[in-house]
Design a protein around this motif. Structure first.
Motif, PDB file in Angstrom:
ATOM      1  N   ALA A  37     -16.649 -35.751   3.650  1.00  0.00           N
ATOM      2  CA  ALA A  37     -17.617 -36.843   3.569  1.00  0.00           C
ATOM      3  C   ALA A  37     -17.519 -37.481   2.188  1.00  0.00           C
ATOM      4  O   ALA A  37     -17.143 -36.836   1.206  1.00  0.00           O
ATOM      5  N   LYS A  38     -17.834 -38.768   2.130  1.00  0.00           N
ATOM      6  CA  LYS A  38     -17.812 -39.464   0.851  1.00  0.00           C
ATOM      7  C   LYS A  38     -18.809 -40.611   0.889  1.00  0.00           C
ATOM      8  O   LYS A  38     -19.324 -40.976   1.937  1.00  0.00           O
ATOM      9  N   THR A  93     -14.765 -36.404   8.704  1.00  0.00           N
ATOM     10  CA  THR A  93     -14.017 -36.696   9.928  1.00  0.00           C
ATOM     11  C   THR A  93     -12.819 -35.755  10.029  1.00  0.00           C
ATOM     12  O   THR A  93     -12.431 -35.114   9.053  1.00  0.00           O
ATOM     13  N   VAL A  94     -12.241 -35.699  11.217  1.00  0.00           N
ATOM     14  CA  VAL A  94     -11.059 -34.867  11.449  1.00  0.00           C
ATOM     15  C   VAL A  94      -9.951 -35.762  11.978  1.00  0.00           C
ATOM     16  O   VAL A  94     -10.144 -36.523  12.923  1.00  0.00           O
ATOM     17  N   ASN A  95      -8.773 -35.678  11.355  1.00  0.00           N
ATOM     18  CA  ASN A  95      -7.608 -36.410  11.812  1.00  0.00           C
ATOM     19  C   ASN A  95      -7.166 -35.826  13.141  1.00  0.00           C
ATOM     20  O   ASN A  95      -6.874 -34.634  13.245  1.00  0.00           O
ATOM     21  N   ARG A  96      -7.122 -36.649  14.177  1.00  0.00           N
ATOM     22  CA  ARG A  96      -6.799 -36.170  15.532  1.00  0.00           C
ATOM     23  C   ARG A  96      -5.379 -35.626  15.653  1.00  0.00           C
ATOM     24  O   ARG A  96      -5.120 -34.721  16.434  1.00  0.00           O
ATOM     25  N   GLN A  97      -4.460 -36.183  14.904  1.00  0.00           N
ATOM     26  CA  GLN A  97      -3.062 -35.771  15.021  1.00  0.00           C
ATOM     27  C   GLN A  97      -2.771 -34.500  14.226  1.00  0.00           C
ATOM     28  O   GLN A  97      -2.058 -33.621  14.686  1.00  0.00           O
ATOM     29  N   SER A 124     -14.687 -45.833  -2.826  1.00  0.00           N
ATOM     30  CA  SER A 124     -15.194 -44.535  -2.421  1.00  0.00           C
ATOM     31  C   SER A 124     -15.310 -43.611  -3.625  1.00  0.00           C
ATOM     32  O   SER A 124     -14.556 -43.718  -4.577  1.00  0.00           O
ATOM     33  N   PHE A 125     -16.293 -42.727  -3.530  1.00  0.00           N
ATOM     34  CA  PHE A 125     -16.504 -41.780  -4.607  1.00  0.00           C
ATOM     35  C   PHE A 125     -17.242 -40.561  -4.061  1.00  0.00           C
ATOM     36  O   PHE A 125     -17.798 -40.591  -2.970  1.00  0.00           O
ATOM     37  N   THR A 126     -17.216 -39.501  -4.809  1.00  0.00           N
ATOM     38  CA  THR A 126     -18.014 -38.326  -4.485  1.00  0.00           C
ATOM     39  C   THR A 126     -19.041 -38.181  -5.591  1.00  0.00           C
ATOM     40  O   THR A 126     -18.837 -38.644  -6.704  1.00  0.00           O
ATOM     41  N   GLY A 127     -20.124 -37.571  -5.285  1.00  0.00           N
ATOM     42  CA  GLY A 127     -21.155 -37.386  -6.299  1.00  0.00           C
ATOM     43  C   GLY A 127     -22.476 -37.985  -5.875  1.00  0.00           C
ATOM     44  O   GLY A 127     -22.684 -38.326  -4.711  1.00  0.00           O
ATOM     45  N   ILE A 160     -24.534 -49.394  -0.335  1.00  0.00           N
ATOM     46  CA  ILE A 160     -24.063 -48.022  -0.506  1.00  0.00           C
ATOM     47  C   ILE A 160     -24.016 -47.401   0.880  1.00  0.00           C
ATOM     48  O   ILE A 160     -24.999 -47.434   1.613  1.00  0.00           O
ATOM     49  N   ILE A 161     -22.875 -46.857   1.267  1.00  0.00           N
ATOM     50  CA  ILE A 161     -22.687 -46.307   2.603  1.00  0.00           C
ATOM     51  C   ILE A 161     -22.288 -44.838   2.496  1.00  0.00           C
ATOM     52  O   ILE A 161     -21.465 -44.480   1.652  1.00  0.00           O
TER      53      ILE A 161
END
Length: 96
Positions: free
Chosen positions: A28-29, A17-21, A53-56, A11-12
């Motif tokens: 976060a997830k 994060t922010v997209n640079r472009q 990936s999931f949230t919760g 589990i990670i």
């Protein structure tokens, strides 16, 4: 709905994060790393690792690392080659 039968490897927590472009903020997830196996036409078994990936709350998964789990997923296709998923949760009990 489909049931993904797999082994939970890890589990990670992925930070925001922010997209640079574009400057878009990607929230976060959490990611479940799972491994499943499929039998090929010639009879060999191929192991595949997937990141889901999931949230919760990840607490329900913490005691299941290294064990076989059944995860409910809802599959969808954006085109004929890529299949996405929506993780719905654990199905039934873990198996030993």
């Amino acid at each position: 709905m489909l049931i993904l039968q797999c082994t939970l490897l890890n589990i990670i927590d992925k930070p925001e994060t922010v997209n640079r472009q574009t400057g878009e903020v990607i929230p976060a997830k959490k990611v479940l790393q799972v491994q499943d196996q499929t039998r090929q036409k010639d009879g060999q078994i191929k192991f595949m690792q997937h990141d889901l990936s999931f949230t919760g709350n990840a607490d329900i998964f913490k005691g299941l690392v290294g064990k076989e789990v059944h995860i409910n997923v809802s599959a969808y296709s954006k085109d004929q080659f890529n299949v996405g998923y929506t993780m719905l949760g654990l199905h039934g009990k873990q198996t030993d």
